[in-house]
Motif scaffolding. Structure first.
Motif, mmCIF file in Angstrom:
data_model
loop_
_atom_site.group_PDB
_atom_site.id
_atom_site.type_symbol
_atom_site.label_atom_id
_atom_site.label_comp_id
_atom_site.label_asym_id
_atom_site.label_seq_id
_atom_site.Cartn_x
_atom_site.Cartn_y
_atom_site.Cartn_z
ATOM 1 N N VAL A 39 0.985 -1.167 0.209
ATOM 2 C CA VAL A 39 -0.559 0.319 -0.089
ATOM 3 C C VAL A 39 1.161 1.253 0.118
ATOM 4 C CG1 VAL A 39 -2.021 0.868 1.269
ATOM 5 C CG2 VAL A 39 -1.938 -0.813 1.167
ATOM 6 N N CYS A 40 1.076 2.272 -0.696
ATOM 7 C CA CYS A 40 1.458 3.458 -0.826
ATOM 8 C C CYS A 40 0.848 4.905 -0.661
ATOM 9 C CB CYS A 40 1.506 3.892 -2.296
ATOM 10 S SG CYS A 40 3.233 4.755 -2.772
ATOM 11 N N SER A 77 15.417 0.446 11.110
ATOM 12 C CA SER A 77 15.365 -0.145 11.840
ATOM 13 C C SER A 77 14.417 -1.551 11.393
ATOM 14 C CB SER A 77 14.295 0.228 13.130
ATOM 15 O OG SER A 77 12.982 0.411 12.664
ATOM 16 N N PRO A 78 14.610 -2.244 11.830
ATOM 17 C CA PRO A 78 13.668 -3.587 11.771
ATOM 18 C C PRO A 78 12.640 -3.782 11.137
ATOM 19 C CG PRO A 78 14.653 -4.161 13.673
ATOM 20 C CD PRO A 78 14.836 -3.095 13.663
ATOM 21 N N GLN A 79 11.641 -3.264 11.154
ATOM 22 C CA GLN A 79 10.579 -3.055 10.646
ATOM 23 C C GLN A 79 9.729 -1.350 10.034
ATOM 24 O OE1 GLN A 79 10.838 -3.541 13.795
ATOM 25 N NE2 GLN A 79 10.957 -5.656 13.924
ATOM 26 N N LEU A 80 11.025 -1.009 9.920
ATOM 27 C CA LEU A 80 10.866 0.447 9.829
ATOM 28 C C LEU A 80 11.871 1.091 9.524
ATOM 29 C CD1 LEU A 80 8.660 2.467 9.707
ATOM 30 C CD2 LEU A 80 8.788 3.533 11.549
ATOM 31 N N LYS A 81 11.539 2.018 7.996
ATOM 32 C CA LYS A 81 13.098 2.719 7.815
ATOM 33 C C LYS A 81 12.378 4.021 7.112
ATOM 34 C CE LYS A 81 14.120 -1.606 6.483
ATOM 35 N NZ LYS A 81 15.235 -2.095 7.745
ATOM 36 N N ILE A 82 13.079 5.211 7.383
ATOM 37 C CA ILE A 82 12.770 6.620 7.873
ATOM 38 C C ILE A 82 13.913 7.294 6.325
ATOM 39 C CG2 ILE A 82 12.069 8.295 8.261
ATOM 40 C CD1 ILE A 82 11.531 6.960 11.011
ATOM 41 N N PHE A 83 12.997 7.626 5.414
ATOM 42 C CA PHE A 83 14.391 8.223 4.592
ATOM 43 C C PHE A 83 13.292 10.201 4.700
ATOM 44 C CE2 PHE A 83 14.292 10.517 0.264
ATOM 45 C CZ PHE A 83 15.956 10.527 -0.100
ATOM 46 N N HIS A 84 14.553 10.752 4.114
ATOM 47 C CA HIS A 84 14.326 12.284 4.656
ATOM 48 C C HIS A 84 15.746 12.041 3.354
ATOM 49 C CE1 HIS A 84 15.781 16.415 6.098
ATOM 50 N NE2 HIS A 84 15.116 16.416 4.939
ATOM 51 N N GLY A 85 14.779 13.259 2.536
ATOM 52 C CA GLY A 85 15.543 14.078 1.667
ATOM 53 C C GLY A 85 14.524 15.276 0.889
ATOM 54 N N LYS A 86 15.800 15.331 -0.161
ATOM 55 C CA LYS A 86 15.216 16.218 -1.306
ATOM 56 C C LYS A 86 14.701 16.132 -2.625
ATOM 57 C CE LYS A 86 16.769 20.755 1.115
ATOM 58 N NZ LYS A 86 15.941 21.007 2.008
ATOM 59 N N HIS A 105 9.395 10.053 3.822
ATOM 60 C CA HIS A 105 9.283 8.839 3.402
ATOM 61 C C HIS A 105 9.175 7.607 4.726
ATOM 62 C CE1 HIS A 105 8.674 10.013 -0.645
ATOM 63 N NE2 HIS A 105 9.602 10.712 -0.600
ATOM 64 N N PHE A 106 8.294 7.081 5.314
ATOM 65 C CA PHE A 106 8.147 6.086 5.902
ATOM 66 C C PHE A 106 8.079 4.763 5.402
ATOM 67 C CE2 PHE A 106 7.211 9.542 8.377
ATOM 68 C CZ PHE A 106 7.667 9.865 9.368
ATOM 69 N N PHE A 107 8.944 3.244 5.240
ATOM 70 C CA PHE A 107 8.567 2.145 4.789
ATOM 71 C C PHE A 107 8.283 1.282 6.217
ATOM 72 C CE2 PHE A 107 11.032 4.782 1.538
ATOM 73 C CZ PHE A 107 10.053 5.073 0.776
ATOM 74 N N TYR A 108 7.808 0.407 5.639
ATOM 75 C CA TYR A 108 6.989 -0.718 6.779
ATOM 76 C C TYR A 108 7.204 -1.490 5.827
ATOM 77 C CZ TYR A 108 4.691 3.016 9.657
ATOM 78 O OH TYR A 108 4.458 4.183 10.378
ATOM 79 N N MET A 109 7.999 -2.331 6.679
ATOM 80 C CA MET A 109 9.170 -3.754 5.815
ATOM 81 C C MET A 109 7.504 -5.057 6.212
ATOM 82 S SD MET A 109 10.586 -2.004 4.747
ATOM 83 C CE MET A 109 12.695 -3.103 3.484
ATOM 84 N N ARG A 119 4.465 -1.498 2.841
ATOM 85 C CA ARG A 119 3.282 -0.220 3.366
ATOM 86 C C ARG A 119 4.013 1.089 3.228
ATOM 87 N NH1 ARG A 119 -1.116 2.582 7.683
ATOM 88 N NH2 ARG A 119 -1.775 4.498 5.846
ATOM 89 N N TRP A 120 4.452 2.043 2.169
ATOM 90 C CA TRP A 120 5.048 3.467 2.182
ATOM 91 C C TRP A 120 4.382 4.016 2.481
ATOM 92 C CZ3 TRP A 120 6.338 4.921 -3.589
ATOM 93 C CH2 TRP A 120 7.279 5.813 -3.927
ATOM 94 N N ILE A 121 4.587 5.424 3.390
ATOM 95 C CA ILE A 121 3.745 6.748 3.220
ATOM 96 C C ILE A 121 4.717 7.710 3.613
ATOM 97 C CG2 ILE A 121 2.890 8.000 5.431
ATOM 98 C CD1 ILE A 121 2.225 5.658 6.705
ATOM 99 N N GLY A 122 4.426 8.436 2.308
ATOM 100 C CA GLY A 122 5.430 9.571 2.283
ATOM 101 C C GLY A 122 4.925 11.279 2.188
ATOM 102 N N ALA A 123 5.486 11.869 2.313
ATOM 103 C CA ALA A 123 4.650 13.567 2.036
ATOM 104 C C ALA A 123 6.082 14.717 1.178
ATOM 105 C CB ALA A 123 4.751 14.480 3.041
ATOM 106 N N VAL A 124 6.153 14.844 0.551
ATOM 107 C CA VAL A 124 6.910 16.024 -0.166
ATOM 108 C C VAL A 124 6.071 17.287 -0.181
ATOM 109 C CG1 VAL A 124 8.610 16.258 -2.322
ATOM 110 C CG2 VAL A 124 7.103 14.120 -1.449
ATOM 111 N N GLY A 125 7.001 17.998 -0.007
ATOM 112 C CA GLY A 125 6.499 19.604 -0.394
ATOM 113 C C GLY A 125 6.260 20.630 0.936
#
Length: 130
Positions: A39-40, A77-86, A105-109, A119-125
């Motif tokens: 799910v995205c 972390s094992p269950q959740l990855k967090i990405f911050h970028g531009k 962006h949050f990536f749930y494994m 599951r991928w949850i993200g916000a831009v802007g």
């Protein structure tokens, strides 16, 4: 309450491959990081299934701009990855100014296969203030 420990580290290859697919507008194997039923939720999007995610991102990127994703930080972390970028956004319309909004962006494994994103949850802007 749940406590989760994160480690700041270099982003994994699967994540770099996914951003590369978007930046190069190829949308190929880099999306194999998603479980089939992933799910995205990007902003108001609610896309279900790896192929739906791939198709909708392609349609969005093909609306007149080229993206270039840059890593600011990645937390693991094992269950959740967090990405911050531009994300650099260069528009096809020469009258539009290039933009470089921040994104998170949050990536749930996936529990059954922790090598896949469920599951991928993200916000831009925002891309502009008025």
């Amino acid at each position: 309450m749940t406590t989760q420990t994160f480690t700041k580290m270099a982003p994994p290859q699967w994540l770099l491959d996914m951003w590369k697919e978007i930046d190069e507008k190829t949308f190929g194997k880099g999306f194999d990081c998603f479980a089939e039923n992933a799910v995205c939720n990007l902003g108001v999007a609610d896309w279900r299934g790896r192929e739906t995610i791939r198709a909708n991102l392609r349609a969005f990127i093909d609306t007149g701009f080229t993206a270039h994703h840059e890593v600011v930080e990645y937390w693991d972390s094992p269950q959740l990855k967090i990405f911050h970028g531009k994300v650099g956004m260069t528009f096809d319309d020469p009258g539009m100014t290039a933009r470089k909004p921040s994104m998170v962006h949050f990536f749930y494994m996936d529990q059954a296969d922790p090598s896949k994103v469920s599951r991928w949850i993200g916000a831009v802007g925002p891309v502009a203030f008025q």
